[in-house]
Design a protein around this motif. Sequence first.
Motif, PDB file in Angstrom:
ATOM      1  N   HIS A 128      30.437  49.385  59.223  1.00 22.84           N
ATOM      2  CA  HIS A 128      31.622  48.825  58.564  1.00 22.84           C
ATOM      3  C   HIS A 128      31.321  47.410  58.068  1.00 22.84           C
ATOM      4  N   LEU A 129      30.643  46.615  58.898  1.00 24.18           N
ATOM      5  CA  LEU A 129      30.256  45.255  58.502  1.00 24.18           C
ATOM      6  C   LEU A 129      29.326  45.265  57.289  1.00 24.18           C
ATOM      7  N   PHE A 130      28.357  46.158  57.294  1.00 28.88           N
ATOM      8  CA  PHE A 130      27.411  46.242  56.173  1.00 28.88           C
ATOM      9  C   PHE A 130      28.122  46.641  54.881  1.00 28.88           C
ATOM     10  N   ALA A 131      29.051  47.593  54.993  1.00 27.48           N
ATOM     11  CA  ALA A 131      29.814  48.011  53.807  1.00 27.48           C
ATOM     12  C   ALA A 131      30.666  46.848  53.288  1.00 27.48           C
ATOM     13  N   GLU A 132      31.272  46.105  54.219  1.00 27.49           N
ATOM     14  CA  GLU A 132      32.082  44.953  53.827  1.00 27.49           C
ATOM     15  C   GLU A 132      31.209  43.884  53.164  1.00 27.49           C
ATOM     16  N   TYR A 133      30.025  43.679  53.719  1.00 27.11           N
ATOM     17  CA  TYR A 133      29.090  42.710  53.147  1.00 27.11           C
ATOM     18  C   TYR A 133      28.695  43.109  51.727  1.00 27.11           C
ATOM     19  N   GLN A 141      29.107  42.232  45.956  1.00 25.49           N
ATOM     20  CA  GLN A 141      29.417  42.723  44.612  1.00 25.49           C
ATOM     21  C   GLN A 141      30.537  41.899  43.976  1.00 25.49           C
ATOM     22  N   GLN A 142      31.558  41.546  44.767  1.00 35.17           N
ATOM     23  CA  GLN A 142      32.649  40.721  44.253  1.00 35.17           C
ATOM     24  C   GLN A 142      32.135  39.349  43.811  1.00 35.17           C
ATOM     25  N   THR A 143      31.240  38.771  44.617  1.00 35.24           N
ATOM     26  CA  THR A 143      30.665  37.473  44.268  1.00 35.24           C
ATOM     27  C   THR A 143      29.876  37.575  42.972  1.00 35.24           C
ATOM     28  N   SER A 144      29.098  38.620  42.854  1.00 32.28           N
ATOM     29  CA  SER A 144      28.319  38.827  41.629  1.00 32.28           C
ATOM     30  C   SER A 144      29.236  39.008  40.422  1.00 32.28           C
ATOM     31  N   ASP A 145      30.299  39.784  40.600  1.00 39.36           N
ATOM     32  CA  ASP A 145      31.258  39.997  39.505  1.00 39.36           C
ATOM     33  C   ASP A 145      31.933  38.691  39.105  1.00 39.36           C
ATOM     34  N   LEU A 164      31.793  36.872  35.575  1.00 37.44           N
ATOM     35  CA  LEU A 164      33.031  36.543  34.871  1.00 37.44           C
ATOM     36  C   LEU A 164      33.066  35.066  34.507  1.00 37.44           C
ATOM     37  N   ALA A 165      32.652  34.213  35.445  1.00 35.87           N
ATOM     38  CA  ALA A 165      32.627  32.775  35.166  1.00 35.87           C
ATOM     39  C   ALA A 165      31.670  32.461  34.022  1.00 35.87           C
ATOM     40  N   LYS A 166      30.516  33.114  34.005  1.00 36.84           N
ATOM     41  CA  LYS A 166      29.554  32.900  32.920  1.00 36.84           C
ATOM     42  C   LYS A 166      30.127  33.381  31.588  1.00 36.84           C
ATOM     43  N   ALA A 167      30.805  34.520  31.607  1.00 36.03           N
ATOM     44  CA  ALA A 167      31.392  35.042  30.376  1.00 36.03           C
ATOM     45  C   ALA A 167      32.496  34.124  29.859  1.00 36.03           C
ATOM     46  N   ILE A 168      33.309  33.613  30.766  1.00 37.23           N
ATOM     47  CA  ILE A 168      34.377  32.689  30.366  1.00 37.23           C
ATOM     48  C   ILE A 168      33.778  31.410  29.794  1.00 37.23           C
ATOM     49  N   ALA A 169      32.761  30.883  30.483  1.00 37.28           N
ATOM     50  CA  ALA A 169      32.113  29.658  30.004  1.00 37.28           C
ATOM     51  C   ALA A 169      31.474  29.890  28.635  1.00 37.28           C
TER      52      ALA A 169
END
Length: 147
Positions: free
Chosen positions: A41-46, A51-55, A59-64
């Motif tokens: 469960h921890l590994f899946a959460e990690y 993935q959220q951090t990468s997204d 997104l920040a790069k695309a906005i910039a």
Amino acid sequence: MTKVRKHIMLEDTSKNGISWEWLTEYMAENDVSTFGDGLQHLFAEYQSLKQQTSDRKNLAKAIAKEIKPQLDPIRIRTGYVDKNVRVLLNLVNSYIIINGMEDSLPVTDVVAESVQKTQQQVADQIHAYQVARKDKLTRFTPGDRDE
């Protein structure tokens, strides 16, 4: 999917907070019954958080990338305004000091010749900078290096 039995060692107390006690609490909060399922469960959460951090970074790069071209002209124009204001403040300050008019200044619509010349000089400098910048941008566009 096959399960493989491994021996895992964690400290009882750790500086970073990861311990068997912490894992037990995590398992209780997430309604997990075994240590293997808890770790899974921890590994899946990690992976999900990774993935959220990468997204978010993408997104920040695309906005910039989208906003930067819009901000550059604004930044450049405000720089020109700042230069003009500094030039005018210096001229007015010098004029006031030289003529001893620190105590009282009448407001008039008359513009001194030195102020007009300074405004023209600053306008010419800004125009020259704009022309040089446009020329630089057109000369160094991607794909033109082999010409």
